[in-house]
Design a protein around this motif. Structure first.
Motif, PDB file in Angstrom:
ATOM      1  N   UNK B  31      25.512  33.567  54.858  1.00 24.31           N
ATOM      2  CA  UNK B  31      26.096  32.709  53.838  1.00 24.31           C
ATOM      3  C   UNK B  31      25.012  32.134  52.934  1.00 24.31           C
ATOM      4  N   UNK B  32      23.822  32.719  53.040  1.00 21.54           N
ATOM      5  CA  UNK B  32      22.701  32.147  52.304  1.00 21.54           C
ATOM      6  C   UNK B  32      22.678  32.689  50.885  1.00 21.54           C
ATOM      7  N   UNK B  33      22.296  31.831  49.987  1.00 22.07           N
ATOM      8  CA  UNK B  33      22.109  32.268  48.611  1.00 22.07           C
ATOM      9  C   UNK B  33      20.779  31.709  48.151  1.00 22.07           C
ATOM     10  N   UNK B  34      20.259  32.249  47.106  1.00 15.82           N
ATOM     11  CA  UNK B  34      19.043  31.699  46.550  1.00 15.82           C
ATOM     12  C   UNK B  34      17.807  32.375  47.076  1.00 15.82           C
ATOM     13  N   UNK B 371      29.695  31.060  45.069  1.00 18.85           N
ATOM     14  CA  UNK B 371      30.611  31.357  43.979  1.00 18.85           C
ATOM     15  C   UNK B 371      32.069  30.992  44.253  1.00 18.85           C
ATOM     16  N   UNK B 372      32.574  31.352  45.452  1.00 17.79           N
ATOM     17  CA  UNK B 372      34.013  31.175  45.672  1.00 17.79           C
ATOM     18  C   UNK B 372      34.378  29.692  45.640  1.00 17.79           C
ATOM     19  N   UNK B 390      22.457  31.871  36.236  1.00 14.95           N
ATOM     20  CA  UNK B 390      22.769  33.264  35.918  1.00 14.95           C
ATOM     21  C   UNK B 390      23.433  34.019  37.052  1.00 14.95           C
ATOM     22  N   UNK B 391      23.116  33.631  38.288  1.00 14.60           N
ATOM     23  CA  UNK B 391      23.689  34.300  39.442  1.00 14.60           C
ATOM     24  C   UNK B 391      25.220  34.254  39.417  1.00 14.60           C
ATOM     25  N   UNK B 394      28.376  36.298  35.993  1.00 16.05           N
ATOM     26  CA  UNK B 394      29.350  37.387  35.913  1.00 16.05           C
ATOM     27  C   UNK B 394      30.539  37.168  36.833  1.00 16.05           C
ATOM     28  N   UNK B 395      30.376  36.292  37.814  1.00 12.04           N
ATOM     29  CA  UNK B 395      31.519  35.876  38.608  1.00 12.04           C
ATOM     30  C   UNK B 395      32.492  35.127  37.697  1.00 12.04           C
ATOM     31  N   UNK B 398      34.275  37.550  35.334  1.00  6.94           N
ATOM     32  CA  UNK B 398      35.382  38.260  35.984  1.00  6.94           C
ATOM     33  C   UNK B 398      36.629  37.389  36.051  1.00  6.94           C
ATOM     34  N   UNK B 399      36.412  36.086  36.212  1.00  9.45           N
ATOM     35  CA  UNK B 399      37.534  35.170  36.300  1.00  9.45           C
ATOM     36  C   UNK B 399      37.961  34.676  34.927  1.00  9.45           C
ATOM     37  N   UNK B 400      37.278  35.178  33.905  1.00 16.45           N
ATOM     38  CA  UNK B 400      37.541  34.787  32.526  1.00 16.45           C
ATOM     39  C   UNK B 400      37.443  33.285  32.309  1.00 16.45           C
ATOM     40  N   UNK B 452      48.431  44.316  36.983  1.00 18.72           N
ATOM     41  CA  UNK B 452      47.968  44.550  38.341  1.00 18.72           C
ATOM     42  C   UNK B 452      47.125  43.396  38.888  1.00 18.72           C
ATOM     43  N   UNK B 453      47.217  43.238  40.159  1.00 18.21           N
ATOM     44  CA  UNK B 453      46.285  42.382  40.897  1.00 18.21           C
ATOM     45  C   UNK B 453      46.170  40.967  40.365  1.00 18.21           C
TER      46      UNK B 453
END
Lengths: 442, 454
Positions: B31-34, B371-372, B390-391, B394-395, B398-400, B452-453
């Motif tokens: 679960x690590x980031x960075x 992100x979530x 920046x990480x 793009x998440x 995707x979620x606009x 879709x989706x």
């Protein structure tokens, strides 16, 4: 012919990228997958940032977040913890555990640990495998192909006990090399399927990293080849590998379950595409679709138009081995001088090339390619190209100075045309630029 | 307004010189980031633009990281070169010290830098390379400083790496040189890395108030100027928890007073400039600062008017990486943007207190979770925009969700009065972009059926 190395102790402006990044890239081409890098935090953070920057997409990857004491005492405790968390929280279909230089030097045996883990938890249905990829060997390309090989190994083991395999001669497994963009993989799939074949690309980055609008966040990969298709690929009547590095995974399939294979060293330029289409025509008995006949003429016509531009020009190219081989073949067809070819590490394909190739870095490209008109490399080469006065053409990985680089096509006649036009335009702009400055200085 | 100086040590901070047993929380596997400490050390030292930065280890640590920062240079570019000893199998078996020595000699001979920083990595630390000895020996032999930076990735977080880099500066660089006699002494800027050229905006402001910059630690810095940092009259720690320790140590060693400040938002900018003048103990300078800040604030509020109208009442979720949340909150507040969610993953208790001072009760704190968790907050709090590193860019795409990049990879400078105006413009452009409507509406043939989706 010859593979050389310049004598210098340090790497200056490296073009080489760790093998583990190649593994992460390969896993992006599998649906609901999670690459898990067994190393310290940075071992996954750097590839994640770099891949994000290149593809402009979220990248799925996790780490076992090793710290000093974990490495000394029990690194696998971290891996187990990471596996527990990832499995319970996200339920991935595919987990690839990627060993790093850190676990390699420390001598961590995670392969056995994974076996025990799988047995103890009675893990079934998914695909979990490990691959050892220290970065003091190979580069992105070898990391990518080794991962595909391990993946295939695991697939074979999983279905191995199910007895006789029924072969589907209308289905082809495509093993695309690491140098192909999502658009390239798409192009190859289209070409092969236009001869009436079902194609399963393994891995398939064309449906995961080409840009899609699926909403609903997931830390797993959001596209790529699904697990059931992957397993189904074992029934294919033929394997087509593109890129010399993909021969080993293809051979693995052949040795284990007898699937015949054909390796195309590249898919760039007139001759390479001719070879591919001719082969598909022969094995399918179908005529070459009209659109490719058209594209072939389009390509030849545009090469005729452009040959004035390329006459007398010279190029320096610094790319991963398979890519370099491919690009060199295309340059040959353009009739330009190949001043220097530089690659990240030596492979049999490179050793067998008729040209002189240097294993080195972008600094070597700068020194050996001095005076070249065109410079082809990843975005790290911008500064070097500027210093030597060459026009810069981004290619390979990573490319961050251009939008849509991941969607540019180099495969097929269309790809060769796109590249020829792009290179020609860059040279034209450079010429116009120098003319302008000569007027100003008069 | 904050207390002028903070006397109590926040012993929990990564930045304290004498950390307690556990200075930073252990990253959670799976679960690590960075980034790692090696990354952190590089962030701090790479903006010393004329020095050579050599990574001692296998290739990927350098190969994957060089040229990834948005830190700009006004002149020398040697620090943008990627140098690595590129260890192979046999180097690891037989030891890489010889290669390190040869690499240092090679770089010194070919590039003649004023100094060479040598970074250890996990592998070289693990096999027990005596980097300090090699560096010392090399420095004596070639006659330029060769500075070991002992911050291998596996010692901990990025923040810890920043701190270890600060320690290296204290131990090997600061205090080893003297400024030229005519140099006007003033303020050291600590923890300002000239991302997207922010340093230049700040320096311009300081100069127009008559405040000199003594050493830039390290945005667009030259090696030499850091050697005389101990002669500065004031230290300003710009938005950096990790380098607080450096400021503290300089206070105890050289008696230089320090303060923590920020240049995000007009209020914080004014406060920081005033604080500098105050600590310099110069009445005339204080008056000059007052005149300057008054003039700049008046001009700014004029220019901000159209944007304020558009931004009023907009809701944002803020999740910064290196930049301190509280300072960005101030800037957003001035634009009328309400912060409805804020990341506190890299904040000290002091920072959290400062955040609490600046936001309302209904603001959600996001202590960790990537992100979530951020997306969830954006949805639940009905935020209009996400401001993060920046990480996560793009998440968000995707979620606009409209997005502004606030981290080290960004290309826009947001510091100072000019920076606030730029931030207002960026927010407006982002929110008003036609793409959000276009992406949200289905193709004409899909209008009857649900897409879709979703």
């Amino acid at each position: 012919m010859t593979v050389n190395r310049r004598k210098k102790p340090a790497s200056v402006n490296p073009m080489k990228i760790g093998q583990s990044l190649g593994a992460v890239l390969a896993l992006q081409g599998c649906y609901r997958a999670m690459p898990l890098i067994h190393g310290s935090q940075g071992c996954s953070a750097f590839p994640k940032a770099l891949l994000t920057r290149h593809f402009r997409e979220p990248i799925a990857v996790q780490t076992s977040a090793l710290q000093e004491m974990d490495v000394i005492f029990d690194a696998n405790r971290n891996l187990e913890e990471a596996l527990n968390l990832v499995l319970s929280k996200h339920r991935p279909d595919i987990i690839g555990i990627i060993g790093t230089e850190l676990t390699d030097v420390a001598g961590v045996d995670y392969q056995n640990m994974l076996k025990t883990y799988k047995r103890e938890r009675n893990m079934r249905g998914g695909l979990a495998f490990s691959v050892v990829l220290p970065d003091f060997r190979g580069s992105l390309e070898s990391g990518f192909s080794s991962t595909v090989e391990s993946m295939i190994d695991e697939m074979i083991q999983q279905v191995g006990h199910r007895g006789q395999r029924s072969m589907n001669t209308r289905q082809i497994t495509l093993l695309p090399g690491s140098f192909l963009t999502p658009a390239d993989v798409m192009e190859l799939k289209e070409i092969i399927s236009s001869f009436g074949f079902e194609v399963i690309a393994l891995p398939d980055i064309s449906t995961s990293l080409s840009g899609h609008l699926l909403t609903g966040f997931s830390p797993l990969t959001r596209g790529g080849v699904p697990l059931d298709s992957m397993l189904q690929s074992l029934q294919s009547g033929l394997t087509i590998a593109v890129g010399g590095s993909m021969e080993r995974p293809a051979r693995r399939l052949h040795n284990a379950i007898g699937t015949p294979y054909k390796v195309f060293e590249g898919a760039m330029g007139l001759k390479a595409t001719d070879e591919l289409l001719h082969f598909l025509h022969q094995i399918s008995g179908e005529p070459v679709p009209l659109r490719y006949c058209w594209q072939r003429e389009n390509l030849l016509d545009s090469m005729l138009d452009a040959h004035f531009q390329f006459a007398g020009m010279s190029v320096v190219a610094a790319l991963e081995p398979d890519h370099l081989h491919s690009v060199s073949g295309w340059l040959e067809e353009l009739g330009v001088e190949q001043k220097a070819l530089i690659t990240s590490f030596e492979t049999p394909l490179i050793a067998g090339m008729e040209r002189e190739v240097w294993v080195g870095d972008l600094d070597d490209a700068e020194v050996l390619g001095k005076g070249a008109d065109l410079w082809i490399s990843n975005s790290h080469g911008i500064a070097g190209a500027k210093r030597t006065g060459a026009a810069f053409m981004p290619a390979g990985f990573p490319v961050w100075n251009e939008l849509g680089a991941y969607m540019s096509v180099s495969a097929g006649y269309r790809g060769a045309m796109e590249w020829s036009n792009k290179a020609g335009n860059l040279l034209m702009q450079r010429e116009a630029g120098s003319r302008e400055s000569s007027v100003r200085h008069r | 307004m904050d207390p002028l100086r903070q006397d109590e040590f926040d012993s929990q901070a990564c930045g304290s010189m004498a950390p307690k047993a556990k200075p930073c929380p252990r990253p959670k596997p799976g679960e690590a980031a960075g980034g790692c400490s090696f990354d952190g050390a590089q962030i701090t030292l790479l903006p010393i633009m004329d020095a050579a930065h050599l990574v001692h280890g296998p290739i990927a640590c350098a190969g994957n990281s060089w040229e990834s920062r948005g830190t700009l240079s006004s002149g020398p570019s040697l620090s943008q070169y990627g140098f690595a000893t590129d260890l192979t199998d046999s180097d690891i078996i037989f030891g890489g010290e010889k290669k390190l020595k040869d690499s240092i000699d090679y770089i010194a001979g070919r590039f003649a830098p004023p100094a060479i920083f040598v970074y250890s990595t996990c592998v070289t630390a693990l096999i027990g390379e005596d980097m300090d000895a090699v560096c010392k020996e090399a420095a004596d032999r070639i006659g330029i400083p060769v500075i070991p930076v002992n911050s291998p990735g596996f010692v901990g977080s990025k923040n810890l790496g920043n701190r270890l880099a600060g320690d290296a500066l204290l131990q090997y660089v600061i205090g080893t040189g003297e400024p030229e006699p005519e140099t006007d002494l003033g303020v050291n800027l600590i923890g300002e890395y000239n991302i997207a050229g922010e340093m230049w905006d700040i320096e311009k402001l300081m100069n127009s108030a008559g405040i000199a910059v003594t050493s830039r630690i390290t945005g667009d810095a030259r090696y030499k100027e850091i050697t005389w940092a101990h002669r500065a009259r004031v230290n300003m720690v710009v938005c950096s928890r990790a380098l607080l320790g450096l400021a503290r140590e300089m206070e105890s060693r050289y008696g230089i007073p320090y303060f923590e400040g920020s240049f995000y938002g007009a209020k914080e900018t004014t406060y920081s400039l005033r604080q500098m003048a105050y600590l310099m103990n110069d009445r005339e300078m204080e008056r000059r600062v007052d005149r300057l800040t008054e003039r700049e604030e008046a001009r700014l509020s004029q220019e901000l008017r159209p944007y304020r109208k558009l931004l009023r009442g907009k809701r944002a979720v803020l999740y910064t990486g290196g930049v301190k949340s509280w300072s960005v909150i101030s800037a957003l507040k001035e634009l009328g943007v309400q912060v409805v969610g804020v990341g506190t993953n890299k904040s000290t208790e002091d920072d959290v207190r400062r955040i609490a001072d600046r936001v309302g009760d209904d603001t959600e704190y996001i202590p960790e979770g990537g992100a979530s968790r951020i997306i969830k907050t954006v949805r639940e709090r009905k935020a209009d925009i996400m401001i993060a590193g920046g990480r996560n860019m793009y998440v968000a795409m995707k979620e606009q969700i409209p997005f502004i990049d606030i981290n080290q990879e960004r290309h826009k400078a947001y510091a100072g009065y000019e920076g606030l105006l730029r931030l207002a413009k960026e927010l407006t452009y982002s929110l008003a972009n036609p793409i959000w409507k276009l992406a949200a509406s289905p193709a004409p043939w899909d209008k009857e059926a649900p897409p879709y989706d979703r």
